[in-house]
Write an enzyme that holds these catalytic residues in place. Sequence first.
Site, PDB file in Angstrom:
ATOM      1  N   LYS A  41      77.987 -13.213  -1.603  1.00  0.00           N
ATOM      2  CA  LYS A  41      79.276 -12.717  -2.105  1.00  0.00           C
ATOM      3  C   LYS A  41      79.780 -11.602  -1.182  1.00  0.00           C
ATOM      4  O   LYS A  41      79.020 -11.076  -0.358  1.00  0.00           O
ATOM      5  CB  LYS A  41      79.098 -12.198  -3.534  1.00  0.00           C
ATOM      6  CG  LYS A  41      78.112 -11.043  -3.667  1.00  0.00           C
ATOM      7  CD  LYS A  41      77.781 -10.751  -5.121  1.00  0.00           C
ATOM      8  CE  LYS A  41      76.798  -9.581  -5.222  1.00  0.00           C
ATOM      9  NZ  LYS A  41      76.336  -9.385  -6.611  1.00  0.00           N
ATOM     10  N   ARG A 140      77.114  -6.464 -19.067  1.00  0.00           N
ATOM     11  CA  ARG A 140      78.114  -6.659 -18.020  1.00  0.00           C
ATOM     12  C   ARG A 140      78.679  -8.069 -18.096  1.00  0.00           C
ATOM     13  O   ARG A 140      79.848  -8.260 -18.420  1.00  0.00           O
ATOM     14  CB  ARG A 140      77.497  -6.390 -16.639  1.00  0.00           C
ATOM     15  CG  ARG A 140      78.502  -6.474 -15.509  1.00  0.00           C
ATOM     16  CD  ARG A 140      77.910  -6.163 -14.157  1.00  0.00           C
ATOM     17  NE  ARG A 140      77.011  -7.203 -13.660  1.00  0.00           N
ATOM     18  CZ  ARG A 140      76.591  -7.287 -12.400  1.00  0.00           C
ATOM     19  NH1 ARG A 140      76.982  -6.391 -11.515  1.00  0.00           N
ATOM     20  NH2 ARG A 140      75.774  -8.252 -12.017  1.00  0.00           N
ATOM     21  N   TYR A 262      91.331  17.453   9.695  1.00  0.00           N
ATOM     22  CA  TYR A 262      92.189  17.697   8.523  1.00  0.00           C
ATOM     23  C   TYR A 262      91.639  18.849   7.682  1.00  0.00           C
ATOM     24  O   TYR A 262      90.435  18.938   7.439  1.00  0.00           O
ATOM     25  CB  TYR A 262      92.234  16.466   7.631  1.00  0.00           C
ATOM     26  CG  TYR A 262      93.207  15.405   8.092  1.00  0.00           C
ATOM     27  CD1 TYR A 262      94.566  15.682   8.172  1.00  0.00           C
ATOM     28  CD2 TYR A 262      92.749  14.142   8.420  1.00  0.00           C
ATOM     29  CE1 TYR A 262      95.454  14.695   8.594  1.00  0.00           C
ATOM     30  CE2 TYR A 262      93.626  13.154   8.829  1.00  0.00           C
ATOM     31  CZ  TYR A 262      94.982  13.435   8.915  1.00  0.00           C
ATOM     32  OH  TYR A 262      95.853  12.463   9.328  1.00  0.00           O
ATOM     33  N   MET A 310      91.025   8.645   8.609  1.00  0.00           N
ATOM     34  CA  MET A 310      91.167   7.216   8.327  1.00  0.00           C
ATOM     35  C   MET A 310      90.656   6.358   9.493  1.00  0.00           C
ATOM     36  O   MET A 310      89.958   5.368   9.280  1.00  0.00           O
ATOM     37  CB  MET A 310      92.640   6.879   8.058  1.00  0.00           C
ATOM     38  CG  MET A 310      92.848   5.442   7.593  1.00  0.00           C
ATOM     39  SD  MET A 310      94.583   4.994   7.405  1.00  0.00           S
ATOM     40  CE  MET A 310      95.092   6.057   6.063  1.00  0.00           C
TER      41      MET A 310
END
Length: 371
Positions: A41, A140, A262, A310
Amino acid sequence: MPCTDDRNSAGRLTVDLDALVRNYRAIAARTAPVPVAAVVKADAYGLGAGPIAAALADAGCRRFFVAHLLEARRLKSRLPDDAALFVLNGLTPGAEPEAADLGVIPVLNTLPQVRAWAALAAERGGALPAAIQLDSGMSRLGLAPAELDALLAEPALLARLDLQLVMSHLACGDAADGSASEQQLAAFLAQADRLPPAPWSLSNSAGSFLDARFHFDLVRPGLALYGAEPHEIPGRALEPVVSLQARVIQLREVPAGARVGYGYSFETPRPMRLATIGIGYADGWPRALSNRGAAWLGEIRLPIVGRVSMDSTILDVSALPADALAEGGLVELIGPHQSLDAVAAAAGSITHEILTGLGPRLHRSYHGTQS
Ligand SMILES: *Cc1c(COP(=O)(O)O)cnc(C)c1O
């Protein structure tokens, strides 16, 4: 799509398919004669479901798990015809005909899912292959005990299922205290016993390394195939499959008192050499590593300074000899000096999250079996 051009990408993700196959065999040796399915997956945890599944299929794996029908649709044609492809998250209402046409095996998690699948089977005049998931304690996915009662009260429903697997999932398979897994094992046994005979499966990677009582007829590792330890037990012989390198896009010398990144969260205490690498949180390099993680060049640790951005991250490379690193050069982020597990620990995360987060801007290259 992954970048095809190594030099123009955020970094280089190298996947060792031979190590993958050795991990598959190591797990299979451990659980023998119980076969090992591959959980592929999330694009095989970010490594590329196509090449990963192909390498494992060549090694003899014939059962694969994805989470969504969309993933199954992308993967199915790349698997051998005799391979079984299970869809863990079940089917969205209305998706049943597509799943049946595709020839995948849905893991039916709710009574309405069972009903819809049985109805399609009736419409097509037969039984359809299915897995049933039981909730053995995790709350779940899967049928709760009362839903199992309701299902058993309708034998006509079960008659429409060609039951390929009865499964559940461990919540605490990697816990040092195994009592939660023992409780789930007991609950699973009691519930599964009430269904018609079919192969049973309970264990993910962590459960595959528990004793044989947890293995039943099939184990379903994901992470362990990709070489990350579900928890530290020596002698497992799992090998790292992934390495990650990032490219230096700028080098600079700064004086003491320079503010970095930043928010100016770092101020140089002395003159420093800094290297900016072209990988950031958009590539899955965790922002939580701001001012705490590191990269490596050879034996030298290069601390991350300032915030992870980023598309870039700044390293203190002062410890390197002046000519050791040039713009365009590569540094190690995951590799022999810094394991995936170490990155996850430093980021306050888990290996699953780091691995699956590594993004499409990283150039993937495959070594071994397929190349
Ligand atoms: C993801 C998943 C697995 C594989 O888990 P790992 O911890 O990666 O081995 C197995 N079974 C189910 C139901 C899952 O959702």
